[in-house]
Design a protein around this motif. Structure first.
Motif, PDB file in Angstrom:
ATOM      1  N   PHE A 141      -3.673 -57.503 -99.715  1.00 32.67           N
ATOM      2  CA  PHE A 141      -4.691 -56.699-100.386  1.00 32.67           C
ATOM      3  C   PHE A 141      -6.095 -57.068 -99.903  1.00 32.67           C
ATOM      4  CE2 PHE A 141      -7.797 -56.666-103.914  1.00 32.67           C
ATOM      5  CZ  PHE A 141      -7.966 -55.292-104.029  1.00 32.67           C
ATOM      6  N   SER A 142      -6.372 -58.346 -99.739  1.00 36.88           N
ATOM      7  CA  SER A 142      -7.694 -58.795 -99.306  1.00 36.88           C
ATOM      8  C   SER A 142      -8.046 -58.227 -97.934  1.00 36.88           C
ATOM      9  CB  SER A 142      -7.755 -60.322 -99.248  1.00 36.88           C
ATOM     10  OG  SER A 142      -7.574 -60.884-100.519  1.00 36.88           O
ATOM     11  N   ILE A 143      -7.082 -58.270 -97.019  1.00 36.78           N
ATOM     12  CA  ILE A 143      -7.325 -57.740 -95.675  1.00 36.78           C
ATOM     13  C   ILE A 143      -7.545 -56.233 -95.732  1.00 36.78           C
ATOM     14  CG2 ILE A 143      -6.294 -57.364 -93.405  1.00 36.78           C
ATOM     15  CD1 ILE A 143      -4.922 -60.071 -93.681  1.00 36.78           C
ATOM     16  N   THR A 144      -6.715 -55.547 -96.505  1.00 37.13           N
ATOM     17  CA  THR A 144      -6.869 -54.089 -96.653  1.00 37.13           C
ATOM     18  C   THR A 144      -8.242 -53.730 -97.204  1.00 37.13           C
ATOM     19  OG1 THR A 144      -4.494 -53.802 -97.025  1.00 37.13           O
ATOM     20  CG2 THR A 144      -5.935 -52.042 -97.789  1.00 37.13           C
ATOM     21  N   LEU A 145      -8.668 -54.469 -98.217  1.00 36.43           N
ATOM     22  CA  LEU A 145      -9.949 -54.177 -98.868  1.00 36.43           C
ATOM     23  C   LEU A 145     -11.125 -54.439 -97.938  1.00 36.43           C
ATOM     24  CD1 LEU A 145     -11.451 -53.469-101.547  1.00 36.43           C
ATOM     25  CD2 LEU A 145     -11.491 -55.928-102.007  1.00 36.43           C
ATOM     26  N   THR A 146     -11.120 -55.569 -97.258  1.00 39.70           N
ATOM     27  CA  THR A 146     -12.313 -55.987 -96.521  1.00 39.70           C
ATOM     28  C   THR A 146     -12.373 -55.487 -95.084  1.00 39.70           C
ATOM     29  OG1 THR A 146     -11.260 -58.095 -95.938  1.00 39.70           O
ATOM     30  CG2 THR A 146     -12.595 -58.054 -97.923  1.00 39.70           C
ATOM     31  N   PHE A 175      -3.676 -50.939 -87.378  1.00 36.56           N
ATOM     32  CA  PHE A 175      -3.831 -52.316 -87.867  1.00 36.56           C
ATOM     33  C   PHE A 175      -3.155 -52.502 -89.215  1.00 36.56           C
ATOM     34  CE2 PHE A 175      -6.235 -55.300 -90.530  1.00 36.56           C
ATOM     35  CZ  PHE A 175      -5.940 -56.475 -89.854  1.00 36.56           C
ATOM     36  N   LEU A 176      -3.446 -51.609 -90.171  1.00 36.82           N
ATOM     37  CA  LEU A 176      -2.880 -51.761 -91.507  1.00 36.82           C
ATOM     38  C   LEU A 176      -1.365 -51.587 -91.503  1.00 36.82           C
ATOM     39  CD1 LEU A 176      -5.575 -49.850 -93.611  1.00 36.82           C
ATOM     40  CD2 LEU A 176      -5.331 -52.328 -93.299  1.00 36.82           C
ATOM     41  N   GLY A 177      -0.867 -50.699 -90.641  1.00 34.05           N
ATOM     42  CA  GLY A 177       0.576 -50.531 -90.529  1.00 34.05           C
ATOM     43  C   GLY A 177       1.241 -51.763 -89.951  1.00 34.05           C
ATOM     44  N   ARG A 178       0.572 -52.380 -88.996  1.00 35.10           N
ATOM     45  CA  ARG A 178       1.122 -53.575 -88.344  1.00 35.10           C
ATOM     46  C   ARG A 178       1.303 -54.729 -89.333  1.00 35.10           C
ATOM     47  NH1 ARG A 178      -2.441 -57.185 -84.320  1.00 35.10           N
ATOM     48  NH2 ARG A 178      -1.385 -59.133 -84.805  1.00 35.10           N
ATOM     49  N   ILE A 179       0.380 -54.886 -90.292  1.00 42.57           N
ATOM     50  CA  ILE A 179       0.475 -56.007 -91.233  1.00 42.57           C
ATOM     51  C   ILE A 179       1.290 -55.656 -92.484  1.00 42.57           C
ATOM     52  CG2 ILE A 179      -1.718 -56.975 -90.440  1.00 42.57           C
ATOM     53  CD1 ILE A 179      -3.013 -55.939 -93.017  1.00 42.57           C
ATOM     54  N   ALA A 194       3.559 -47.589 -89.273  1.00 46.01           N
ATOM     55  CA  ALA A 194       4.410 -48.708 -89.674  1.00 46.01           C
ATOM     56  C   ALA A 194       5.884 -48.355 -89.500  1.00 46.01           C
ATOM     57  CB  ALA A 194       4.126 -49.094 -91.127  1.00 46.01           C
ATOM     58  N   PHE A 195       6.272 -47.140 -89.912  1.00 47.02           N
ATOM     59  CA  PHE A 195       7.674 -46.724 -89.805  1.00 47.02           C
ATOM     60  C   PHE A 195       8.084 -46.533 -88.349  1.00 47.02           C
ATOM     61  CE2 PHE A 195      11.153 -43.688 -89.692  1.00 47.02           C
ATOM     62  CZ  PHE A 195      12.018 -44.195 -90.649  1.00 47.02           C
ATOM     63  N   VAL A 196       7.235 -45.855 -87.581  1.00 51.74           N
ATOM     64  CA  VAL A 196       7.571 -45.563 -86.183  1.00 51.74           C
ATOM     65  C   VAL A 196       7.633 -46.850 -85.361  1.00 51.74           C
ATOM     66  CG1 VAL A 196       6.655 -44.518 -84.074  1.00 51.74           C
ATOM     67  CG2 VAL A 196       6.719 -43.191 -86.179  1.00 51.74           C
ATOM     68  N   TYR A 197       6.708 -47.770 -85.604  1.00 54.63           N
ATOM     69  CA  TYR A 197       6.605 -48.995 -84.810  1.00 54.63           C
ATOM     70  C   TYR A 197       7.719 -49.984 -85.142  1.00 54.63           C
ATOM     71  CZ  TYR A 197       4.256 -53.074 -82.675  1.00 54.63           C
ATOM     72  OH  TYR A 197       3.934 -54.174 -81.907  1.00 54.63           O
ATOM     73  N   TYR A 198       7.955 -50.197 -86.430  1.00 60.88           N
ATOM     74  CA  TYR A 198       8.923 -51.212 -86.827  1.00 60.88           C
ATOM     75  C   TYR A 198      10.340 -50.661 -87.030  1.00 60.88           C
ATOM     76  CZ  TYR A 198       5.164 -54.617 -87.538  1.00 60.88           C
ATOM     77  OH  TYR A 198       4.123 -55.487 -87.349  1.00 60.88           O
ATOM     78  N   GLY A 204       7.734 -55.905 -93.647  1.00 59.53           N
ATOM     79  CA  GLY A 204       8.471 -56.618 -94.686  1.00 59.53           C
ATOM     80  C   GLY A 204       8.312 -56.060 -96.083  1.00 59.53           C
ATOM     81  N   TYR A 205       7.466 -55.028 -96.234  1.00 49.95           N
ATOM     82  CA  TYR A 205       7.259 -54.424 -97.553  1.00 49.95           C
ATOM     83  C   TYR A 205       7.803 -52.993 -97.568  1.00 49.95           C
ATOM     84  CZ  TYR A 205       4.210 -58.253 -99.055  1.00 49.95           C
ATOM     85  OH  TYR A 205       3.725 -59.477 -99.424  1.00 49.95           O
ATOM     86  N   ARG A 206       8.110 -52.497 -98.758  1.00 47.98           N
ATOM     87  CA  ARG A 206       8.558 -51.112 -98.904  1.00 47.98           C
ATOM     88  C   ARG A 206       7.371 -50.156 -98.724  1.00 47.98           C
ATOM     89  NH1 ARG A 206      10.979 -50.773-104.714  1.00 47.98           N
ATOM     90  NH2 ARG A 206       8.963 -51.767-105.067  1.00 47.98           N
ATOM     91  N   VAL A 207       7.687 -48.921 -98.422  1.00 49.85           N
ATOM     92  CA  VAL A 207       6.655 -47.888 -98.312  1.00 49.85           C
ATOM     93  C   VAL A 207       5.893 -47.777 -99.628  1.00 49.85           C
ATOM     94  CG1 VAL A 207       6.255 -45.399 -98.050  1.00 49.85           C
ATOM     95  CG2 VAL A 207       7.842 -46.578 -96.505  1.00 49.85           C
ATOM     96  N   LYS A 208       6.603 -47.907-100.735  1.00 52.14           N
ATOM     97  CA  LYS A 208       5.964 -47.848-102.057  1.00 52.14           C
ATOM     98  C   LYS A 208       4.941 -48.972-102.214  1.00 52.14           C
ATOM     99  CE  LYS A 208       8.420 -46.548-105.525  1.00 52.14           C
ATOM    100  NZ  LYS A 208       9.372 -46.411-106.670  1.00 52.14           N
ATOM    101  N   ASP A 209       5.278 -50.170-101.736  1.00 52.25           N
ATOM    102  CA  ASP A 209       4.345 -51.297-101.790  1.00 52.25           C
ATOM    103  C   ASP A 209       3.137 -51.038-100.895  1.00 52.25           C
ATOM    104  OD1 ASP A 209       6.125 -52.761-103.449  1.00 52.25           O
ATOM    105  OD2 ASP A 209       7.250 -53.403-101.682  1.00 52.25           O
ATOM    106  N   LEU A 210       3.408 -50.454 -99.729  1.00 50.61           N
ATOM    107  CA  LEU A 210       2.328 -50.120 -98.791  1.00 50.61           C
ATOM    108  C   LEU A 210       1.324 -49.177 -99.446  1.00 50.61           C
ATOM    109  CD1 LEU A 210       2.850 -49.063 -95.055  1.00 50.61           C
ATOM    110  CD2 LEU A 210       1.235 -47.891 -96.528  1.00 50.61           C
ATOM    111  N   ILE A 211       1.835 -48.166-100.136  1.00 49.97           N
ATOM    112  CA  ILE A 211       0.958 -47.197-100.795  1.00 49.97           C
ATOM    113  C   ILE A 211       0.172 -47.865-101.921  1.00 49.97           C
ATOM    114  CG2 ILE A 211       0.922 -45.091-102.208  1.00 49.97           C
ATOM    115  CD1 ILE A 211       3.357 -44.135-100.545  1.00 49.97           C
ATOM    116  N   MET A 212       0.819 -48.733-102.668  1.00 47.33           N
ATOM    117  CA  MET A 212       0.130 -49.437-103.753  1.00 47.33           C
ATOM    118  C   MET A 212      -1.017 -50.292-103.204  1.00 47.33           C
ATOM    119  SD  MET A 212      -0.190 -50.168-106.972  1.00 47.33           S
ATOM    120  CE  MET A 212       1.287 -49.429-107.686  1.00 47.33           C
ATOM    121  N   THR A 213      -0.767 -51.005-102.111  1.00 51.08           N
ATOM    122  CA  THR A 213      -1.746 -51.950-101.575  1.00 51.08           C
ATOM    123  C   THR A 213      -2.824 -51.278-100.726  1.00 51.08           C
ATOM    124  OG1 THR A 213      -0.058 -53.675-101.572  1.00 51.08           O
ATOM    125  CG2 THR A 213      -2.003 -54.071-100.220  1.00 51.08           C
TER     126      THR A 213
END
Length: 515
Positions: free
Chosen positions: A88-93, A330-334, A156-160, A337-346
């Motif tokens: 979250f910190s990286i996403t925010l800043t 960048f955000l997709g790369r980090i 994130a989906f296409v890359y991983y 290990g998380y679900r798409v739902k978690d990605l959307i939340m964060t």
């Protein structure tokens, strides 16, 4: 040099250097070309910028509640590379952090004293105050983060999960197949690279102005091209130090420090400021934001001949779109290990809520100060928007301590963002980037960082911040069509993720993700 992708690397570098030279050699001609192009785009496609924001918002919310939300980035056995607070910190800043620092107190002044003429709002009235804060909420919360989240999800989906190359072109694979690679895919990367560098130059321009304005306020140093140069150099040095430590150390550590500073500043202003006023104005403004969301989002001003939307809402959407493809890399790369739902939340919900609180506290506090005798709007008009926050903070207790902390936060925000974005830029313009070897060479990151600072300083000095912003705005035009295509690709994938996912074992026989 052997690893450079020439089609991706050289065109944006040449175009940026040409823009710098032209702005230096003939400021008026450069300004006219960029302004005319910007005006043409907003007049003819402003409606699509506005509509796209709504489309992306609907898709992101829909994906959260869809079965696709259960899909794990990198497969069911993938382990997150970051803890949730670190993520979250990286996403925010690394997103729009420098923007919320710079504009939270300055932007509402423009809307307060000069609301859209076609709406018939009296300047400096209670209605203007509510309009100002609700507009701030529109510009800095859910819609911008939806614009960022679309490319984040698909990349994130296409890359991983699909194991495609580190490229923006790869995000179109569900639609174009193998055609998304080769010269066409590299051409897409080149356009996005130019758009991001122009956008980063504009962001660095606001960062330089924010830090310079603070130094000017504290020490009486005149905020001019010389001070801007020294601030620019300091940012480059700090960025290089951060880059040397590695992305997951430099960015991760700086982001967490900055996030705690943000939280501390917000709590301080809320507690010692006009707390009751902020709460009441926030509630009314949020109600206005919700009840007039579609009207505010789709306001074009064309019928009344009102230029306000082109200078604000459309302009912002174009700017976010210019950034979004590479920010998504960048955000997709980090997000591994998380679900798409978690990605959307964060990446969507939490930073949007933080933006709501930040804008309510700083924007609401600035509006209160302006309406109760502190001449913030006059300072903005005479000295520039960078003067707003320091005049605002100077009327609070412990200003001599809070202002240096704020300057430090602004400085860290751009250093963090530059480190993250130059990693993506370097990765796009070189070969050999993969989940196993995710980092470009240090020299490539430093090259893009130095180029950013040179472009920013020269254009800030000779074309002004408006010139850089309009240049970055032009990048949002092709990015809008690209992101609409990405959104369509997400829909294709979400309808049948098993068809595209390499990890077939993560799905039931009828294609539903295993929770």
């Amino acid at each position: 040099m052997k690893k450079i992708k020439p089609i991706v690397f050289f065109p944006p570098v040449i175009l940026l250097l040409a823009a710098v030279i032209m702005s230096f050699a003939n400021k008026d001609a450069f300004g006219k070309i960029v302004n005319d192009a910007n005006t043409w785009i907003l007049v003819n496609f402003g409606w699509l910028f506005n509509l796209s924001g709504i489309i992306f918002l609907i898709i992101v919310v829909g994906l959260y509640f869809s079965p696709f939300g259960k899909v794990k980035i990198g497969g069911s056995k993938a382990k997150p590379m970051l803890g949730k607070f670190e993520w979250f910190s990286i996403t925010l800043t690394t997103g729009i952090a420098i923007g919320i620092l710079f504009w939270a107190t300055a932007e509402p002044m423009y809307h307060l004293v000069a609301p859209p003429a076609s709406l018939g709002i009296t300047p400096n009235s209670p209605q203007a105050a509510i309009f100002s804060l609700s507009t701030l909420m529109l510009h800095w919360t859910f819609t911008p983060y939806a614009i960022y989240t679309i490319p984040t999800i698909i990349f994130a989906f296409v890359y991983y999960n699909m194991k495609k190359p580190y490229s923006i072109g790869s995000t179109l694979y569900p639609l174009l197949g193998e055609k998304s690679y080769g010269i066409g895919g590299q051409g897409i990367d080149a356009i996005c690279l130019f758009a991001l560098v122009a956008g980063m130059a504009a962001s660095l321009g606001t960062g330089v102005l924010t830090v310079s304005g603070g130094l000017s306020y504290l020490f009486g140093i005149k905020s001019n091209t010389t001070l801007w140069l020294f601030v620019d150099i300091a940012i480059v040095v700090a960025f290089v130090i951060s880059a040397v430590t590695g992305l997951m150390n430099g960015v991760k550590n700086l982001s967490q420090i900055n996030t705690w500073i943000f939280i501390g500043l917000a709590i301080f202003i809320f507690v010692v400021g006009p707390t009751v006023y902020i709460l009441n104005l926030n509630v009314e403004s949020f109600a206005n934001y919700i009840s007039h969301f579609l009207e505010k989002s789709l306001f074009t001003g064309i019928v009344e001949g009102d230029p306000w939307p082109k200078g604000w809402t459309m302009f912002y959407w174009a700017n976010w779109l210019a950034w979004s493809p590479i920010t998504g890399l960048f955000l997709g790369r980090i997000s591994y290990g998380y679900r798409v739902k978690d990605l959307i939340m964060t990446n969507f919900f939490l930073p949007s809520v933080f933006g709501l609180m930040w804008m309510s506290i700083f924007g609401g506090g600035a509006i209160f100060s302006q309406l109760h005798g502190v001449p913030i709007a006059r300072a903005v008009m005479k000295q520039g928007p960078e003067a707003a926050v320091y005049l605002f903070l100077s009327n609070y207790p412990l200003a001599s301590m809070i202002i240096p902390i704020f300057i430090f936060a602004a400085f860290l925000s751009y250093v963090t963002g530059a480190d993250a974005m130059t990693s993506s830029m370097g990765g796009m313009s070189t070969t050999g980037i993969s989940p196993e070897s995710p980092e470009p060479s240090m020299l490539m990151k430093i090259f893009w960082g130095v180029l950013l600072c040179v472009v920013s300083w020269v254009m800030l000095s000779f074309a002004g911040i408006d010139g850089i912003k309009m240049l970055s705005n032009l990048g949002g035009f092709p990015s809008m069509f690209l992101e609409l295509a990405m959104a369509y690709c997400i829909i294709l994938v979400a309808k049948n993720p098993k068809k595209f996912d390499s990890f077939k074992e993560d799905y039931t026989k009828d294609g539903k993700p295993i929770d």
